[in-house]
Write an enzyme that holds these catalytic residues in place. Structure first.
Site, PDB file in Angstrom:
ATOM      1  N   LYS A 128     -10.717 -30.633  51.026  1.00  0.00           N
ATOM      2  CA  LYS A 128     -11.331 -29.694  50.083  1.00  0.00           C
ATOM      3  C   LYS A 128     -12.665 -30.308  49.662  1.00  0.00           C
ATOM      4  O   LYS A 128     -12.713 -31.255  48.873  1.00  0.00           O
ATOM      5  CB  LYS A 128     -10.416 -29.453  48.883  1.00  0.00           C
ATOM      6  N   CYS A 417     -28.087 -59.837  16.417  1.00  0.00           N
ATOM      7  CA  CYS A 417     -28.721 -60.423  15.228  1.00  0.00           C
ATOM      8  C   CYS A 417     -28.598 -61.949  15.187  1.00  0.00           C
ATOM      9  O   CYS A 417     -29.181 -62.593  14.313  1.00  0.00           O
ATOM     10  CB  CYS A 417     -28.126 -59.824  13.963  1.00  0.00           C
TER      11      CYS A 417
HETATM   12  S1  IVH Z   1     -11.001 -21.766  52.017  1.00  0.00           S
HETATM   13  C1  IVH Z   1     -10.384 -17.586  49.465  1.00  0.00           C
HETATM   14  N1  IVH Z   1     -11.360 -24.248  52.700  1.00  0.00           N
HETATM   15  O1  IVH Z   1     -12.706 -24.502  47.299  1.00  0.00           O
HETATM   16  C2  IVH Z   1     -11.208 -18.792  49.494  1.00  0.00           C
HETATM   17  N2  IVH Z   1     -12.234 -23.525  50.631  1.00  0.00           N
HETATM   18  O2  IVH Z   1     -10.968 -23.664  45.107  1.00  0.00           O
HETATM   19  C3  IVH Z   1     -11.016 -19.509  50.778  1.00  0.00           C
HETATM   20  N3  IVH Z   1     -13.449 -25.260  49.408  1.00  0.00           N
HETATM   21  O3  IVH Z   1     -14.063 -21.287  46.877  1.00  0.00           O
HETATM   22  C4  IVH Z   1     -11.671 -20.799  50.761  1.00  0.00           C
HETATM   23  N4  IVH Z   1     -13.202 -26.857  50.897  1.00  0.00           N
HETATM   24  O4  IVH Z   1     -15.637 -23.200  47.626  1.00  0.00           O
HETATM   25  C5  IVH Z   1     -11.577 -23.312  51.759  1.00  0.00           C
HETATM   26  N5  IVH Z   1     -11.641 -26.427  53.448  1.00  0.00           N
HETATM   27  C6  IVH Z   1     -11.856 -25.496  52.528  1.00  0.00           C
HETATM   28  C7  IVH Z   1     -12.572 -25.763  51.374  1.00  0.00           C
HETATM   29  C8  IVH Z   1     -12.736 -24.747  50.422  1.00  0.00           C
HETATM   30  C9  IVH Z   1     -13.735 -26.540  49.722  1.00  0.00           C
HETATM   31  C10 IVH Z   1     -13.843 -24.602  48.142  1.00  0.00           C
HETATM   32  C11 IVH Z   1     -14.399 -23.205  48.287  1.00  0.00           C
HETATM   33  C12 IVH Z   1     -13.435 -22.346  47.539  1.00  0.00           C
HETATM   34  C13 IVH Z   1     -12.840 -23.321  46.561  1.00  0.00           C
HETATM   35  C14 IVH Z   1     -11.475 -22.847  46.089  1.00  0.00           C
END
Ligand code: IVH
Length: 680
Positions: A128, A417
């Site tokens: 993520k 001080c």
């Molecule tokens: S899938 C429906 N894959 O995390 C949204 N998101 O908390 C599908 N993000 O809005 C997103 N890494 O900005 C997806 N490998 C990943 C991701 C990812 C970061 C972010 C993205 C999303 C947010 C959700």
């Protein structure tokens, strides 16, 4: 406000009131995060607000509205200079998981919804990425436009800026319309270098790489974006019905790679154990990455099943974000300095190579005292791990690698001080006793004096205090109440380049509004060792006037339940110092204490009234016995073991099995700060 009341015990009116409050609060933080790129709360605090909102809406379905933040993603775009683009499909968000149990729940829901055996489900585990999502639409291989997520439906046209990112291919080898979604991020090194440069230019600093990325992609001048070393990881593509010949999320990621997009690490997971393995491996190796990740995302691998699962509210049913807990990071000690606190307490501080811990850059950590330094054998050059939770000062959790340098010895004189340091009673802490003459001590004290714990003068922070001390406007905290007088005598604040008439008058008005004060606050503002807000209230209850307290005997103080021996000594020593007596009398020429009413009569409106409360873990701002007394004075029944009858558990540091029990029983957890705030 029924905030923190277990949702199961709420009535409709309470739910309505809290939903109103939560929705407004979430909207405000969304705006700070998405539109202004300057969040005020941590991600986990934000997640808690959302979870509470969802829990209340889940129980009181009749109160769910179409405009609730639970139904929306991101923030409405205010004051944006960019053209708006309607996303072909909404850019939604993900539900969060925080534990293995949440993953089980997710799998269970998915298999029940699809009516298939859980054992047949395969997931794609992805990092993520802690950045901001963006969408790029290609037409016949060329970039048509690119947009930020915006409010999920309407994004900002940042095509020119996205084109400056090296990982965004100018062309792709696919015909028709193709949308690519992914995360724009800034590598950690680039973020550090950018902030270094901004510091030199006296520009405001970005709090973390994600905010730096968000600020950089929303530049009106694409040349500025180009100078910021932004990167892009792709994780999704859509061909709007045209067959791409892919069946799974993993196929999709591979196709994206073939199209020359960068794709972050991913792995196929066939069951919950493999999900946990991937998550733990990401957690363990996150510090080795060149970019920040804040968890792992798990997506049902089959694209057909993803489609069958569809969406609920603002999130797809097919994916879940498994967030990391507030963090720990590895770094090096560059220096060890000594700070002098407002009470003269000497604290060694480690200056470390800046690292991001739990979403914020940390460059200092407390070493508590010199005994701790020698016990752990900490020295400059050591590699250490640092942890940080909430707003608490980061601390060193362990030494990973020793440098072999000498362990610093305790100083004998005050670095500010020069007066000789002393130990207070049996305490292991050292103190500078020059209360009325030490510059460092005074600056800290003055900042505390105006803070929300004491006189609570709005818009008057530590920075201004330091500036005023430096300019000689404030030599004693009493001078704060004489600022206007001094101004009238020629020390014109309004004429300072950064001030002006309006700001100066605003400050004087703020100070004037605080010339009356309650007795507990007045006592707190004296910064007597060991006397924080709680003890101050205890003293006010017993003595009722400042004169009575000033004349209190040791015997009378000792009679007070909840007051320790050392604090009693500190109070006596403060009250018998003629300089302090003169100070209090002087201060009272400028401020008035509101006549005090005892809190003996029980506050039946308190949220703790007739509730069963358990304390667990080490409290930081008050002793366990004082905290219990406060709870009891609010009508609570304080017990030591947790059962289904427990209403609240107040959780301190290093809480053990009771915390686990409380979570299992779904008892409302409160931090020490929350408890004190609600018990006010
Ligand atoms: S899938 C429906 N894959 O995390 C949204 N998101 O908390 C599908 N993000 O809005 C997103 N890494 O900005 C997806 N490998 C990943 C991701 C990812 C970061 C972010 C993205 C999303 C947010 C959700």
């Amino acid at each position: 406000m029924s905030e923190n009341k277990p949702v199961a015990f709420m009535n409709l009116g309470e739910a309505k009131a809290e939903l109103k409050y939560l929705r407004a609060k979430i909207r405000r933080h969304d705006n700070l995060y998405y539109n202004l790129a300057s969040p005020e709360i941590s991600d986990s605090q934000y997640d808690e607000l959302r979870m509470r909102l969802n829990a209340i809406e889940e129980r009181f379905k009749e109160l769910v509205t179409k405009t609730s933040p639970s139904k929306q993603v991101g923030a409405p775009i205010f004051g944006s200079h960019f053209r708006k683009i309607t996303h072909k499909k909404p850019m939604l968000s993900l539900d969060n998981a925080f534990s293995k149990a949440d993953i089980f729940k997710f799998m269970d829901k998915v298999s029940k919804f699809l009516r298939i055996d859980q054992a047949t489900l395969e997931l794609c585990g992805e990092q993520k990425i802690d950045g901001l999502s963006a969408s790029i639409v290609y037409k016949d291989g060329e970039i048509l436009y690119g947009a930020t997520r915006g409010n999920g439906y309407l994004g900002e046209d940042v095509t020119g800026n996205l084109k400056t990112i090296a990982d965004v291919p100018e062309r792709i080898g696919l015909p028709g319309e193709i949308e690519i979604r992914g995360e724009v991020y800034m590598p950690t090194d680039s973020f550090m270098a950018l902030n270094e440069e901004r510091k030199l230019q006296a520009e405001s600093l970005f709090v973390n790489p994600r905010n730096a990325a968000a600020g950089s992609i929303r530049q009106l001048d694409a040349a500025v974006t180009a100078s910021r070393n932004l990167k892009f990881f792709a994780y999704y593509m859509d061909s709007f019905g045209n067959d791409l010949g892919i069946a799974t999320q993993i196929d999709m990621l591979q196709l994206l790679q073939e199209l020359e997009f960068s794709v972050a690490q991913y792995r196929l997971c066939r069951n919950v154990d493999e999900v946990m393995d991937y998550y733990e491996q990401m957690l363990m190796t996150r510090n080795e990455l060149e970019y920040e990740i804040d968890g792992a995302v798990f997506k049902i691998n089959s694209l057909k099943l993803q489609e069958d699962l569809g969406f609920v509210g603002r999130s797809p049913r097919h994916s879940i974000a498994f967030k990391f807990p507030a963090g720990e990071a590895k770094t090096d000690i560059i220096d060890i300095v000594v700070s002098v606190g407002r009470t003269g307490k000497i604290t060694p501080i480690a200056i470390v190579s800046p690292v991001i811990v739990g979403g914020a850059t940390v460059s200092k950590a407390t070493l508590h005292n010199f005994e701790e330094i020698s016990r752990k054998g900490i020295a400059i050059g050591d590699t250490v791990t640092i942890s940080r939770s909430g707003d608490v000062i980061p601390k060193i959790t362990s030494v990973v690698e020793k440098s072999g340098n000498c362990v610093p010895q305790s100083p004998t004189t005050c670095p500010s001080c020069g007066s000789t340091l002393e130990r207070e009673g049996e305490s292991i802490d050292l103190f500078c006793m020059n209360y009325h003459g030490c510059p460092s001590q005074f600056a800290r004290y003055a900042a505390y004096f105006v803070s929300k714990h004491c006189f609570d003068i709005p818009g008057f922070g530590a920075k201004q205090i330091e500036e005023f001390i430096w300019e000689g406007r404030i030599k004693s905290v009493i001078d704060i109440f004489r600022l206007k007088e001094m101004d009238d005598h020629g020390a014109k604040l309004a004429q300072k380049p950064t001030w002006g008439e309006i700001s100066a008058n605003k400050l004087y008005a703020a100070i004037d509004s605080k010339r009356t004060i309650t007795l507990p606050r007045f006592i707190t503002s004296l910064a007597i060792l060991g006397v924080g807000e709680i003890t101050a209230r205890l003293l006010a209850d017993k003595f009722e006037t400042i004169d009575n307290l000033m004349n209190a005997t040791k015997v009378e103080l000792r009679e007070l339940d909840g007051l320790g021996k050392t604090t009693t000594e500190h109070i006596c020593s403060y009250m018998s110092n003629p300089k302090n007596i003169e100070f209090v009398q002087d201060l009272l020429r400028y401020v008035t204490i509101i006549p005090y009413k005892r809190t003996e009569t029980m506050d039946t409106t308190s949220m703790f009234y007739k509730k069963t409360v358990v304390f667990t873990g080490k409290l930081e701002r008050t002793s366990r016995s004082q905290a219990k007394q406060i709870a009891a004075s609010r009508g609570a029944i304080v017990t030591s073991s947790i059962s289904s009858k427990t209403d609240f558990v107040i959780v301190g540091n290093d809480a053990g099995s009771k915390l686990g029990q409380a979570k299992m029983l779904g008892v409302t957890l409160l931090t020490e700060d929350e408890f004190l705030q609600h018990a006010k």
